[in-house]
Enzyme design. Structure first.
Site, PDB file in Angstrom:
ATOM      1  N   GLY A 253       0.750  -1.249   0.000  1.00  0.00           N
ATOM      2  CA  GLY A 253       0.000   0.000   0.000  1.00  0.00           C
ATOM      3  C   GLY A 253       0.778   1.296   0.000  1.00  0.00           C
ATOM      4  O   GLY A 253       0.182   2.364  -0.191  1.00  0.00           O
ATOM      5  N   TYR A 339     -10.182   5.715 -11.782  1.00  0.00           N
ATOM      6  CA  TYR A 339     -10.303   6.487 -10.545  1.00  0.00           C
ATOM      7  C   TYR A 339      -9.578   7.825 -10.572  1.00  0.00           C
ATOM      8  O   TYR A 339      -8.972   8.228  -9.589  1.00  0.00           O
ATOM      9  CB  TYR A 339      -9.942   5.674  -9.289  1.00  0.00           C
ATOM     10  CG  TYR A 339      -8.916   4.570  -9.409  1.00  0.00           C
ATOM     11  CD1 TYR A 339      -9.298   3.239  -9.264  1.00  0.00           C
ATOM     12  CD2 TYR A 339      -7.575   4.856  -9.620  1.00  0.00           C
ATOM     13  CE1 TYR A 339      -8.367   2.226  -9.351  1.00  0.00           C
ATOM     14  CE2 TYR A 339      -6.643   3.844  -9.706  1.00  0.00           C
ATOM     15  CZ  TYR A 339      -7.046   2.528  -9.566  1.00  0.00           C
ATOM     16  OH  TYR A 339      -6.114   1.529  -9.635  1.00  0.00           O
ATOM     17  N   CYS A 366     -12.494   4.904 -27.796  1.00  0.00           N
ATOM     18  CA  CYS A 366     -13.813   5.478 -28.040  1.00  0.00           C
ATOM     19  C   CYS A 366     -14.626   5.593 -26.766  1.00  0.00           C
ATOM     20  O   CYS A 366     -15.623   4.878 -26.572  1.00  0.00           O
ATOM     21  CB  CYS A 366     -14.531   4.647 -29.094  1.00  0.00           C
ATOM     22  SG  CYS A 366     -13.585   4.571 -30.609  1.00  0.00           S
ATOM     23  N   GLU A 367     -14.186   6.443 -25.888  1.00  0.00           N
ATOM     24  CA  GLU A 367     -14.868   6.753 -24.627  1.00  0.00           C
ATOM     25  C   GLU A 367     -14.517   8.200 -24.294  1.00  0.00           C
ATOM     26  O   GLU A 367     -13.328   8.561 -24.329  1.00  0.00           O
ATOM     27  CB  GLU A 367     -14.300   5.904 -23.473  1.00  0.00           C
ATOM     28  CG  GLU A 367     -14.663   4.451 -23.486  1.00  0.00           C
ATOM     29  CD  GLU A 367     -16.062   4.163 -22.988  1.00  0.00           C
ATOM     30  OE1 GLU A 367     -16.520   4.862 -22.074  1.00  0.00           O
ATOM     31  OE2 GLU A 367     -16.696   3.262 -23.550  1.00  0.00           O
ATOM     32  N   TYR A 395       0.211  -1.170 -12.230  1.00  0.00           N
ATOM     33  CA  TYR A 395      -1.201  -1.143 -12.604  1.00  0.00           C
ATOM     34  C   TYR A 395      -1.435  -0.470 -13.959  1.00  0.00           C
ATOM     35  O   TYR A 395      -2.466   0.167 -14.169  1.00  0.00           O
ATOM     36  CB  TYR A 395      -2.049  -0.483 -11.491  1.00  0.00           C
ATOM     37  CG  TYR A 395      -1.862  -1.159 -10.157  1.00  0.00           C
ATOM     38  CD1 TYR A 395      -2.378  -2.435  -9.946  1.00  0.00           C
ATOM     39  CD2 TYR A 395      -1.136  -0.568  -9.132  1.00  0.00           C
ATOM     40  CE1 TYR A 395      -2.193  -3.080  -8.737  1.00  0.00           C
ATOM     41  CE2 TYR A 395      -0.937  -1.217  -7.914  1.00  0.00           C
ATOM     42  CZ  TYR A 395      -1.468  -2.473  -7.725  1.00  0.00           C
ATOM     43  OH  TYR A 395      -1.279  -3.111  -6.535  1.00  0.00           O
TER      44      TYR A 395
HETATM   45  C1  LIG Z   1      -2.946  -5.057  -3.915  1.00  0.00           C
HETATM   46  C2  LIG Z   1      -2.394  -5.750  -2.744  1.00  0.00           C
HETATM   47  C3  LIG Z   1      -1.077  -5.503  -2.349  1.00  0.00           C
HETATM   48  C4  LIG Z   1      -0.208  -4.472  -3.003  1.00  0.00           C
HETATM   49  O1  LIG Z   1      -0.684  -3.168  -2.857  1.00  0.00           O
HETATM   50  P1  LIG Z   1       0.173  -1.939  -3.386  1.00  0.00           P
HETATM   51  O2  LIG Z   1      -0.668  -0.767  -3.083  1.00  0.00           O
HETATM   52  O3  LIG Z   1       0.374  -2.134  -4.838  1.00  0.00           O
HETATM   53  O4  LIG Z   1       1.463  -1.933  -2.635  1.00  0.00           O
HETATM   54  C5  LIG Z   1      -0.595  -6.227  -1.289  1.00  0.00           C
HETATM   55  N1  LIG Z   1      -1.328  -7.156  -0.659  1.00  0.00           N
HETATM   56  C6  LIG Z   1      -2.597  -7.431  -1.023  1.00  0.00           C
HETATM   57  C7  LIG Z   1      -3.350  -8.474  -0.308  1.00  0.00           C
HETATM   58  C8  LIG Z   1      -3.162  -6.750  -2.075  1.00  0.00           C
HETATM   59  O5  LIG Z   1      -4.418  -7.005  -2.421  1.00  0.00           O
END
Ligand SMILES: *Cc1c(COP(=O)(O)O)cnc(C)c1O
Length: 438
Positions: A253, A339, A366-367, A395
């Site tokens: 995260g 997002y 086409c959006e 991503y």
């Molecule tokens: C998506 C996810 C991650 C990685 O998240 P990042 O924001 O890309 O670091 C880690 N663990 C789980 C369970 C996830 O679903």
């Protein structure tokens, strides 16, 4: 001012060369665009290995740490190989990711299988390949998993995915730790699931707890709190159920710097927060320090990647915006349309003038929502120029599609003035290869 990788917008060795073109790790991006075509994903190996090392160093004082790269951010055979070399294990969420890392000869024992609706086939494959841990999400999965483990005559080590009840200030589509989430068990369901496993699932061994609170996170406190919840619950489970769980998985995260106003903490800061929280809470609840797993995805591959596009049409709407359109868009990078993600970009080729102009970068799909960057200042953007969009390593390719039957771009790896293809550009033949005419 030395910044860590996730605090930088650009790959580490990004500069203007003597031709005035943008250069990454010694590779002229205009030359790359000419040689490989556009759109083109470019991954900088130096930046990728550097952030991997930053993570290793940051957690080196906590010996029980296991780094698991979250494959969903970007998974290709070469990325798996590099991160494996850097000492990472893998968090995988599908049969395809399992197949890819297995194919890249990664030690499957050093992998965790996550996901809120794993299929029977995927579970079967994971067990056959001796996956290290499965993070169990729901009651149905507990039963399916135990059945399969019995069939294969194995004891499968599992973690229980929990919803820790922590909200972080990120986009609601990428929050995962709040209470009403589709992921994991609510804390009030934990006793029930443990009783089920103890009484009926003799082929499952619970090793610990797993949580993941969201993505593109800039706060440290949420990690401190998350670890607190995990350790408190670990202690409660061990006492209540007379168990000896000793593993926590804190998920991923950590945010990255897409635009100048983004200010994520450094990897060091996050590591210190997590380690301090483990020590504080282990003392508070009288728990032995657990094995720690972390699963960074975005912060590992995001900054190392850029996308090169060629600018095509150039349109001034009377009394409206000026749009410049590129040869890619929402199919190679769906994040802005999904997002409203923001990106920074620059004209890659040399300009002998400085004529900054506010424009909106539109994709070719086409959006109406296919806008890559709204209102950005670019230097004299013209048809035929190469546009470099930063921070597309995470991503982007992994969420890409064939919308409009447009081919997926190639990906190249650059290092030390060398460039190599790591994903070939798709072909029209590949587009129709699964079509059946009857
Ligand atoms: C998506 C996810 C991650 C990685 O998240 P990042 O924001 O890309 O670091 C880690 N663990 C789980 C369970 C996830 O679903």
């Amino acid at each position: 001012m030395p910044k860590t990788v996730n605090q930088s917008i650009k790959p580490l060795n990004t500069t203007r060369n003597n031709l005035g073109n943008l250069e990454i790790s010694g590779c002229d991006t205009v030359e790359l665009a000419r040689k490989y075509g556009t759109p083109l994903y470019v991954m900088d190996e130096v930046t990728l290995r550097q952030i991997a090392k930053e993570y290793k160093n940051a957690f080196s004082s906590y010996k029980k740490t296991n780094m698991m790269y979250a494959s969903k951010a970007l998974m290709t055979s070469q990325i798996a190989k590099i991160l494996h070399e850097e000492g990472f294990g893998f968090d995988v969420v599908s049969g395809g990711e399992i197949y890819t890392i297995h194919n890249a000869k990664v030690d499957m024992n050093f992998a965790t299988f996550n996901g809120n609706n794993k299929t029977k086939d995927e579970i079967e494959t994971a067990l056959k390949l001796n996956i290290g841990r499965i993070s169990v999400d729901n009651f149905l999965e507990v039963k399916m998993l135990d059945e399969e483990a019995k069939k294969q005559n194995k004891i499968q080590k599992i973690l229980l995915r929990i919803t820790p009840g922590i909200e972080c200030h990120t986009h609601k589509y990428i929050q995962t730790g709040h209470l009403d989430s589709k992921f994991g068990f609510d804390l009030t369901q934990i006793d029930e699931v443990i009783n089920l496993i103890k009484n009926e699932c003799s082929n499952l061994e619970i090793k610990g707890l797993h949580a993941h609170i969201g993505s593109q996170i800039f706060e440290t406190k949420v990690y401190y709190d998350e670890i607190g919840v995990l350790i408190k619950e670990l202690k409660r489970i061990n006492t209540t159920h007379n168990l000896n769980l000793d593993e926590i998985n804190a998920g991923g995260g950590l945010g990255i710097t897409y635009i100048a106003t983004d200010c994520p903490p450094s990897v060091d800061t996050i590591a210190n927060t997590i380690i301090t929280s483990i020590k504080d809470h282990c003392k508070k609840y009288d728990v032995e320090e657990p094995v720690l797993y972390i699963e960074p995805g975005r912060s590992i591959v995001g900054t190392a990647g850029v996308t090169l596009y060629t600018i095509g049409s150039n349109k001034q709407v009377p009394n409206g915006r000026k749009y410049i359109a590129v040869d890619g868009g929402m199919a190679d990078n769906p994040r802005p349309s999904m997002y409203e993600a923001k990106y920074y970009a620059e004209i890659a080729n040399y300009k002998n003038n400085k004529n900054m102009e506010k424009v909106t970068v539109a994709g070719r799909f086409c959006e109406s929502g296919d806008i890559l960057i709204k209102d950005i200042e670019l230097n004299d953007p013209r048809t035929g120029d190469i546009l470099c969009v930063y921070n597309t390593g995470a991503y982007g390719y992994s969420m890409s599609s064939n919308y409009n039957r447009v081919l997926k771009p190639a990906m190249i790896l650059v290092n030390n003035s060398q460039s190599d293809i790591i994903i070939k550009r798709e072909t029209y033949e590949q587009l129709v290869q699964n079509d059946v005419l009857k």
